[in-house]
Scaffold this active site. Structure first.
Site, PDB file in Angstrom:
ATOM      1  N   GLU A 194      -4.373   3.185 -10.685  1.00  0.00           N
ATOM      2  CA  GLU A 194      -3.921   1.852 -10.633  1.00  0.00           C
ATOM      3  C   GLU A 194      -3.682   1.217 -12.043  1.00  0.00           C
ATOM      4  O   GLU A 194      -2.377   0.641 -12.277  1.00  0.00           O
ATOM      5  CB  GLU A 194      -4.921   0.577  -9.922  1.00  0.00           C
ATOM      6  CG  GLU A 194      -5.379   0.862  -8.441  1.00  0.00           C
ATOM      7  CD  GLU A 194      -3.999   0.714  -7.716  1.00  0.00           C
ATOM      8  OE1 GLU A 194      -2.819   0.415  -8.101  1.00  0.00           O
ATOM      9  OE2 GLU A 194      -4.005   1.264  -6.669  1.00  0.00           O
ATOM     10  N   GLU A 224       4.436   0.650  -6.047  1.00  0.00           N
ATOM     11  CA  GLU A 224       3.957   1.530  -4.748  1.00  0.00           C
ATOM     12  C   GLU A 224       4.784   2.825  -4.672  1.00  0.00           C
ATOM     13  O   GLU A 224       4.243   3.794  -4.453  1.00  0.00           O
ATOM     14  CB  GLU A 224       4.284   0.866  -3.260  1.00  0.00           C
ATOM     15  CG  GLU A 224       3.489  -0.636  -3.386  1.00  0.00           C
ATOM     16  CD  GLU A 224       2.057  -0.795  -3.916  1.00  0.00           C
ATOM     17  OE1 GLU A 224       1.255   0.718  -3.752  1.00  0.00           O
ATOM     18  OE2 GLU A 224       1.456  -1.549  -4.191  1.00  0.00           O
ATOM     19  N   MET A 229       0.878  -1.198   0.013  1.00  0.00           N
ATOM     20  CA  MET A 229       0.100  -0.181   0.057  1.00  0.00           C
ATOM     21  C   MET A 229       0.744   1.237  -0.094  1.00  0.00           C
ATOM     22  O   MET A 229       1.784   1.450   0.675  1.00  0.00           O
ATOM     23  CB  MET A 229      -0.977  -0.100   1.383  1.00  0.00           C
ATOM     24  CG  MET A 229      -1.942   1.237   1.227  1.00  0.00           C
ATOM     25  SD  MET A 229      -2.901   1.308  -0.054  1.00  0.00           S
ATOM     26  CE  MET A 229      -3.138   3.016  -0.056  1.00  0.00           C
ATOM     27  N   HIS A 266       3.418   5.349  -7.334  1.00  0.00           N
ATOM     28  CA  HIS A 266       2.003   5.886  -6.823  1.00  0.00           C
ATOM     29  C   HIS A 266       2.314   7.238  -6.089  1.00  0.00           C
ATOM     30  O   HIS A 266       1.451   8.009  -6.265  1.00  0.00           O
ATOM     31  CB  HIS A 266       1.247   5.085  -5.879  1.00  0.00           C
ATOM     32  CG  HIS A 266       0.205   3.964  -6.482  1.00  0.00           C
ATOM     33  ND1 HIS A 266      -0.682   4.090  -7.515  1.00  0.00           N
ATOM     34  CD2 HIS A 266       0.075   2.733  -6.181  1.00  0.00           C
ATOM     35  CE1 HIS A 266      -1.285   3.415  -7.583  1.00  0.00           C
ATOM     36  NE2 HIS A 266      -0.862   2.124  -6.965  1.00  0.00           N
TER      37      HIS A 266
HETATM   38  N1  BES Z   1      -3.394   0.600  -3.631  1.00  0.00           N
HETATM   39  C1  BES Z   1      -3.102  -0.741  -3.666  1.00  0.00           C
HETATM   40  C2  BES Z   1      -3.334  -1.653  -2.617  1.00  0.00           C
HETATM   41  C3  BES Z   1      -4.828  -1.781  -2.268  1.00  0.00           C
HETATM   42  C4  BES Z   1      -5.573  -2.750  -3.040  1.00  0.00           C
HETATM   43  C5  BES Z   1      -5.184  -1.323  -1.350  1.00  0.00           C
HETATM   44  C6  BES Z   1      -6.788  -3.040  -2.558  1.00  0.00           C
HETATM   45  C7  BES Z   1      -6.527  -1.469  -0.755  1.00  0.00           C
HETATM   46  C8  BES Z   1      -7.472  -2.195  -1.688  1.00  0.00           C
HETATM   47  C9  BES Z   1      -1.703  -0.830  -4.332  1.00  0.00           C
HETATM   48  O1  BES Z   1      -1.171   0.008  -4.909  1.00  0.00           O
HETATM   49  C10 BES Z   1      -1.584  -2.197  -5.010  1.00  0.00           C
HETATM   50  O2  BES Z   1      -2.153  -1.846  -6.462  1.00  0.00           O
HETATM   51  N2  BES Z   1      -1.035  -3.266  -4.906  1.00  0.00           N
HETATM   52  C11 BES Z   1      -0.977  -4.485  -5.631  1.00  0.00           C
HETATM   53  C12 BES Z   1       0.292  -4.841  -6.324  1.00  0.00           C
HETATM   54  C13 BES Z   1       0.679  -4.141  -7.490  1.00  0.00           C
HETATM   55  C14 BES Z   1       2.207  -4.166  -7.888  1.00  0.00           C
HETATM   56  C15 BES Z   1      -0.313  -4.397  -8.530  1.00  0.00           C
HETATM   57  C16 BES Z   1      -1.501  -5.494  -4.780  1.00  0.00           C
HETATM   58  O3  BES Z   1      -1.579  -5.187  -3.351  1.00  0.00           O
HETATM   59  O4  BES Z   1      -1.816  -6.567  -5.007  1.00  0.00           O
HETATM   60 ZN    ZN Z   2      -1.454   0.200  -6.789  1.00  0.00          ZN
END
Ligand code: BES
Ligand code: ZN
Length: 881
Positions: free
Chosen positions: A327, A305, A270, A308
């Protein structure tokens, strides 16, 4: 009767908030079961808000213990309060200060949303709607505020106290065993980016000087004992920071960048401002415990991350319907980063494989939704492959259509114009339209229309005239609530390949707009005519997978195998071979269903062998050419009346045929790939291992390896997890002699390392044997398993449900019943994790009737349960729709 499902949230209902919150002061006094949070909010009515409009704040399971407005306690009839809402019925007409105190129980928080404890460490997760579990707030991404956070805890329990932004002050609380720290984040942000961490953690430090000359302290916090496993994550972070400066002109903007690894985390990681919180799986890596895939995953997630910070934090989303704005774009950026760090072609193939195996089935089933949905019941269920992976493909298409220069100009304009804002997809696209002059109205349909477009390509060559025509037809299939679709603007990158393997240059091209080698397909059907061609070319279509479509062409196997040997685009070289292999696997599945023997064309085996042994190609690419599509991929391509058992048998027969027919080449290549070099996680060494391990898989499943000796030797001699796990997989999945001992020795070696034990669970959960379900059941009682930890659940139950096609989809329905039952139990503890697990059912309608009946019964049984969480209810209802 189950309670009425709550009303959905709709994009068209978006309204800006009636009040703004400009500053937030939090004072968090931590205690395991009774944490007190004081919040002081500077609130002011938005322009146009009528005096006396109630202020409605979000909450979730909150307990309010004190409340004051401008320093005065409010009368009971001036407010309305419940655990999930606080209304100030008649606030002042001008700016005011609201002070609240809530009491939380971090130890009881098993949802891992809001403030909770992971192995004793206090941590938070606020995206998407977790901040409202900490204090009452306008918990929506368009409410941007400047946060100051004071964190206080017992010194012994939590020597480390972390918040967003920069550290301001710390000290002891006189006369107590407690201490505090104050953090200030100068960048206005939405509440979902708030974070704090407190615990007894070890720190690994480094530093980075930005292109703007800012010295940034970099810290990774982990549980004591894991300090030695942070090098790769730190290295990935520094490379990410440099890359964003070079590729996008974006530098970091605080004096510290902290990463904390926790073991109980629903997602991967996150992007909280200045304080990223990670699932430890995406931080910790040592050669003995992490695979090459883990190393690559860490590099990607750290980068993602970090990126972001600009795409998500500095510029955030106006509302959650715009989730792909941060995303999809950030996945695109992390994919480009990894491509630059490694082999671009290999990375592209890996990304497309992921897209096809995760997003295509989503788009083809009951959970299909547009990249930008228009309606949701539970936002947690929209962090999907469509929003992420297809969202990234949409950005990639923009770049393909506009060209590198206009794309970069558009990005610069976006950063420039919207910095500090919460914005929308429309605003994003407007930047590219302005930068390029290209009308993007039709392109915008990629955000609106769900379903994977089908593109059919037919070609014709007339020797007499030297003309070559390529007819492209597109059709977007119907999806839930979207029956009729409009034609999309699809970039189709093409080349015409001559007999000698070189790209032919036509004298003219008509019938479609082209920029460079990209055809702009905009109509339902378009015929492109190429002139001046003295020989019949073989068209290489959709090079680099220039659009997320399902391509179907009239090219004969002979032409495809020609491309597999000659295409100058490595992606299409691989894709051409895959198409022939896939057709052979589909034919083989049909043979199995008819109880006929499986055969494989000689030319196909020869083509696979040619790429496998071609020393001019990268090892990783050769590995990809040799690797068969998975059972789920074959099921997806078949698309209806799927019999997973027939697919499993067919695929195994094809694998066996290749293993035996190519036995000599496989043995020779395998022998030649042994390495005595010290372990390196870099792409070249990983590629070498990947080829050697694919070869091992064939050996173990072929005649020559059936005594298991070579695979056991591979297992025993492995000096790294990649090789050890590859051998363990083959031993267990081929049920070779010694597999039980190997499992026991692996467990003995790694029993103290939960992340390594996840691999042990996964190997057993994905064995395509009838006993597996009983094994999985038994493993839930293993001391290393814990239903409260999302990684463990994914490794055992998740792997069974999504990585074991034949056993999850057992003909007797026992696989469905077990996973549905497990999800039901998990739902009481962690609804988000339960809903994720349940989405394994998303392709149930594509099964053959008997299995379909069992899957439906399991879903209907869940649907009849009154006690489901909103998260589960949403998935169950949509799956059954
Ligand atoms: N912002 C998300 C994490 C998140 C996702 C928080 C859903 C709350 C609910 C983070 O930036 C993210 O996208 N993480 C991905 C990994 C990424 C490399 C695609 C994850 O956690 O799978
Ligand atoms: Zn993300």
């Amino acid at each position: 009767m189950r309670p009425e499902t709550p009303a959905p949230v709709r994009l068209e209902d978006y309204r800006p908030p009636a009040y703004g919150i400009t500053t937030v002061h939090l004072d968090i006094r931590l205690a395991p079961q009774a944490t007190r949070v004081r919040a002081r909010l500077a609130v002011s009515p938005a322009e146009g808000t009528e005096a006396g409009t109630p202020l409605v704040l979000d909450g979730d399971e909150l307990k309010l213990v004190a409340l004051a407005l401008d320093g005065r306690v409010l009368a009971e009839d001036a407010i309305r309060v419940s655990p999930d809402r606080l209304e100030i019925l008649s606030p002042p007409a001008g700016p005011f200060t609201l002070e609240m105190e809530t009491e939380l129980d971090p130890d009881a928080n098993t949802r891992l949303m809001g403030l909770y404890r992971s192995n004793g460490t206090y941590c938070t997760q606020c995206e998407a709607e977790g901040f409202r579990r900490i204090t009452y707030f306008l918990d929506r991404p368009d409410c941007l505020a400047v946060y100051t956070t004071r964190i206080e805890a017992r010194k012994g329990d939590a020597p480390v106290l972390l918040g967003n932004g920069n550290p301001v002050e710390h000290g002891d609380v006189p006369g107590t065993d407690r201490h505090y720290a104050i953090w200030h984040d100068p960048h206005p942000k939405p509440s979902y980016l708030f974070a704090m961490v407190a615990g007894d953690l070890a720190r690994v430090s480094d530093s980075f000087t930005t292109s703007e000359g800012r010295d940034v302290a970099l810290n990774i916090y982990v549980e004591h004992g894991n300090e030695g496993a942070c090098d790769w994550a730190m290295d990935s972070l520094k490379r990410s920071m440099r890359w964003d400066e070079e590729a996008f002109g974006r530098a970091y903007d605080l004096d510290v960048f902290n990463i904390v690894a926790v073991s109980d985390f629903n997602m991967g990681a996150m992007e909280n401002k200045g304080l990223n919180i990670f699932n430890d799986k995406y931080v910790l890596a040592e050669p003995d415990t992490a695979t090459d895939q883990d190393y690559a995953g860490i590099e990607t997630v750290i980068a993602h991350e970090y990126f972001h910070n600009w795409t998500g934090n500095r510029i955030t989303c106006r509302d959650w319907f715009q989730l792909c704005l941060k995303e999809g774009l950030t996945v695109f950026r992390d994919q480009e980063f990894s491509a630059d760090q490694r082999s671009r072609a290999v990375k592209r193939i890996a990304d497309v494989r992921l897209l096809k195996s995760h997003q295509f089935p989503e788009d083809a089933g009951p959970l299909a939704h547009p990249v930008r949905p228009r309606l949701y019941h539970e936002i947690n269920n929209f962090y999907t492959a469509t929003v992420y992976e297809k969202g990234s493909e949409v950005v990639r298409m923009l770049k393909c259509l506009l060209g590198d220069v206009a794309f970069r100009t558009g990005m610069d304009l976006y950063f420039d114009r919207h910095d500090g804002e919460a914005t929308t997809i429309e605003a994003f696209l407007a930047c590219f339209q302005e930068a390029s002059g290209v009308d993007l109205a039709q392109f915008a349909l990629w955000y609106e229309q769900a379903g994977t477009p089908m593109v059919r390509a037919e070609s014709h060559y007339a020797k007499e005239t030297g003309r070559f025509t390529l007819t492209l037809r597109q059709q977007v299939p119907p999806t839930p609530k979207q029956a009729d679709k409009k034609p999309m603007h699809i970039p189709v990158r093409v080349a015409l390949i001559g007999r000698d393997g070189r790209e032919l240059r036509p004298a003219s091209v008509t019938g479609a707009e082209m920029t460079g080698d990209v055809i702009h397909l905009r109509e339902t059907s378009q015929t492109v005519t190429f002139t001046g061609l003295a020989e019949r070319p073989v068209p290489s279509i959709l090079r680099g997978f220039s659009a997320p479509v399902s391509l179907n062409s009239d090219l004969a196997d002979e032409d495809l195998l020609f491309l597999a040997a000659n295409d100058s685009d490595p992606f299409n070289r691989w894709a051409a071979l895959q198409t022939v292999v896939m057709n052979a696997l589909i034919a083989a599945s049909a043979c199995v269903a008819r109880q006929e023997p499986v055969t494989l064309p000689d030319a196909l085996v020869a083509a696979i062998e040619a790429n496998t042994v071609d020393g001019t190609l990268e090892h990783a690419f050769r590995a990809l050419c040799l690797q068969l599509p998975g059972e789920a991929d074959i099921a997806r391509e078949i698309g209806h009346d799927v019999d997973p058992e027939a697919i499993r048998i067919a695929r195994a027969a094809v694998r066996r045929t290749i293993a035996d027919r190519m036995a000599r080449a496989i043995a020779a290549e395998y022998a030649g790939l042994a390495s005595t070099d010290a372990f390196s996680p870099e792409a070249a060494a990983a590629g070498r291992r990947s080829l050697r391990n694919v070869l091992l898989d064939y050996i173990g499943h072929g005649e020559s390896g059936s005594d298991g000796a070579l695979v056991r030797a591979h297992f025993e001699q492995a000096d790294n997890m990649t090789d050890r796990l590859a051998a363990l997989n083959v031993l267990v999945h081929a049920a070779l002699p010694g597999h039980e001992d190997a499992l026991a020795s692996f467990a003995a070696r790694h029993k103290a390392n939960p992340l390594a034990m996840d691999k042990w669970f996964m190997v057993q959960a994905t064995a395509a044997q009838d006993e597996t379900l009983d094994k999985v059941r038994a493993l839930t009682r293993h001391p290393a398993f814990s239903a409260g930890n999302p990684n463990r659940v994914r490794a055992l139950i998740g792997a069974f449900a999504t990585g074991n096609q034949s056993q999850f989809n057992r003909a007797d329905g026992a696989g469905f019943d077990y996973v549905a039952g497990f999800a039901r139990e998990l739902d009481r503890r962690n609804p988000q994790a339960a809903a994720r697990l349940l989405s394994a059912f998303r392709s149930w309608r594509a099964l053959e009737p008997e299995r379909r009946k069992h899957a439906e019964a399991a879903l209907r049984h869940l649907a009849s349960d009154d006690g489901l969480s909103a998260d589960m209810r949403d998935i169950v209802d949509r799956c059954l729709q």
